[in-house]
Write a protein that holds these residues in place. Sequence first.
Motif, short mmCIF file in Angstrom:
data_model
loop_
_atom_site.label_atom_id
_atom_site.label_comp_id
_atom_site.label_asym_id
_atom_site.label_seq_id
_atom_site.Cartn_x
_atom_site.Cartn_y
_atom_site.Cartn_z
N LEU A 149 -30.11 -20.70 13.18
CA LEU A 149 -28.69 -20.66 12.60
C LEU A 149 -28.70 -20.14 11.09
O LEU A 149 -27.70 -19.48 10.99
CB LEU A 149 -27.88 -21.75 13.00
N VAL A 150 -29.54 -20.66 10.28
CA VAL A 150 -29.32 -20.25 9.03
C VAL A 150 -29.80 -18.86 8.93
O VAL A 150 -28.88 -18.12 8.06
CB VAL A 150 -30.47 -21.16 8.10
N ASP A 151 -30.65 -18.47 9.67
CA ASP A 151 -31.13 -17.05 9.63
C ASP A 151 -29.77 -16.00 9.94
O ASP A 151 -29.69 -14.85 9.43
CB ASP A 151 -32.25 -16.65 10.67
N GLU A 152 -29.06 -16.63 10.72
CA GLU A 152 -27.73 -15.69 11.39
C GLU A 152 -26.68 -15.63 9.98
O GLU A 152 -26.20 -14.52 9.83
CB GLU A 152 -27.19 -16.61 12.33
N ARG A 202 -23.24 -18.91 -1.18
CA ARG A 202 -23.30 -20.41 -1.42
C ARG A 202 -23.30 -21.28 0.05
O ARG A 202 -24.21 -22.32 0.31
CB ARG A 202 -21.79 -20.77 -1.93
N LEU A 203 -22.72 -20.61 1.06
CA LEU A 203 -22.96 -20.95 2.47
C LEU A 203 -24.28 -20.87 2.88
O LEU A 203 -24.82 -21.90 3.59
CB LEU A 203 -22.20 -20.24 3.44
N VAL A 204 -25.13 -19.96 2.34
CA VAL A 204 -26.43 -20.06 2.81
C VAL A 204 -27.22 -21.08 2.26
O VAL A 204 -28.05 -21.71 2.69
CB VAL A 204 -27.05 -18.61 2.23
N SER A 205 -27.12 -21.30 0.79
CA SER A 205 -27.64 -22.28 0.20
C SER A 205 -27.37 -23.72 0.87
O SER A 205 -28.14 -24.39 1.05
CB SER A 205 -27.21 -22.29 -1.20
N GLU A 206 -26.05 -23.94 1.18
CA GLU A 206 -25.68 -25.09 1.82
C GLU A 206 -26.30 -25.46 3.17
O GLU A 206 -26.60 -26.56 3.44
CB GLU A 206 -24.27 -25.37 2.10
N ALA A 207 -26.30 -24.26 3.86
CA ALA A 207 -27.11 -24.42 5.29
C ALA A 207 -28.48 -24.65 5.17
O ALA A 207 -29.12 -25.43 5.91
CB ALA A 207 -26.79 -22.99 5.89
#
Length: 219
Positions: A158-161, A181-186
């Motif tokens: 999911l993070v890869d997506e 920021r969303l990638v980092s949080e995920a």
Amino acid sequence: IPLLKEVYESLLSKIGLWQRDECKAAIEEAQTRLEECEDIMEDRSMMVSRLDRARQHLEAEEFDLSLELSHEILKEIEGTRVEQWENEIRELLRSSDKLIKETQEMGGDTARVEAIYYKATYYLEKRDHENGKKYASMALDRAMKGRMALDTSAAAVLVDEIRAIRDEAESKDIETDVLDRLVSEAEGHVEEARQEEITVLLARAREESRKAEVSALLR
């Protein structure tokens, strides 16, 4: 005859002392076992009362009654302990079985944990409670780790997506601060396999990407 009488009385005295010591040892053992099983005994007060009666029989030199009662108490305590052991083992096996089936449904390999699981059931059937609990605990631990590994892997996908959405936006020269920021949080949720939280972030990433593309077209 007086000599035989003296020998006989001496023998009776020794037998009495031996019986007294045997009764005392049985009462002490029952007391110890009762204290060890205090948390699992439903009728502890009744057991204490019966143990007091065993002491009373001992004081009255009713050794047979004292010993019989002490042995009955020990047998019942042991029965309770066995039942507790078996309940704990069965609960561990139920939890393991649930995780094994869930892991299989997700396509995971459960061969090793199943081998440990069946080893635990074998020992339970043989009433080897020590090994039964040992392998049941091991099976649950392995099952939990196996399921966690799958969940972590799914979370990473999911993070890869989200990363792919960010990278695509970046390739189109679209501002990616929010997506970064969303990638980092995920990424912070992967280790604990928090798929629900990452799924929410993925939905936000898609929405942010869509808005950014619309904004870029209106410039």
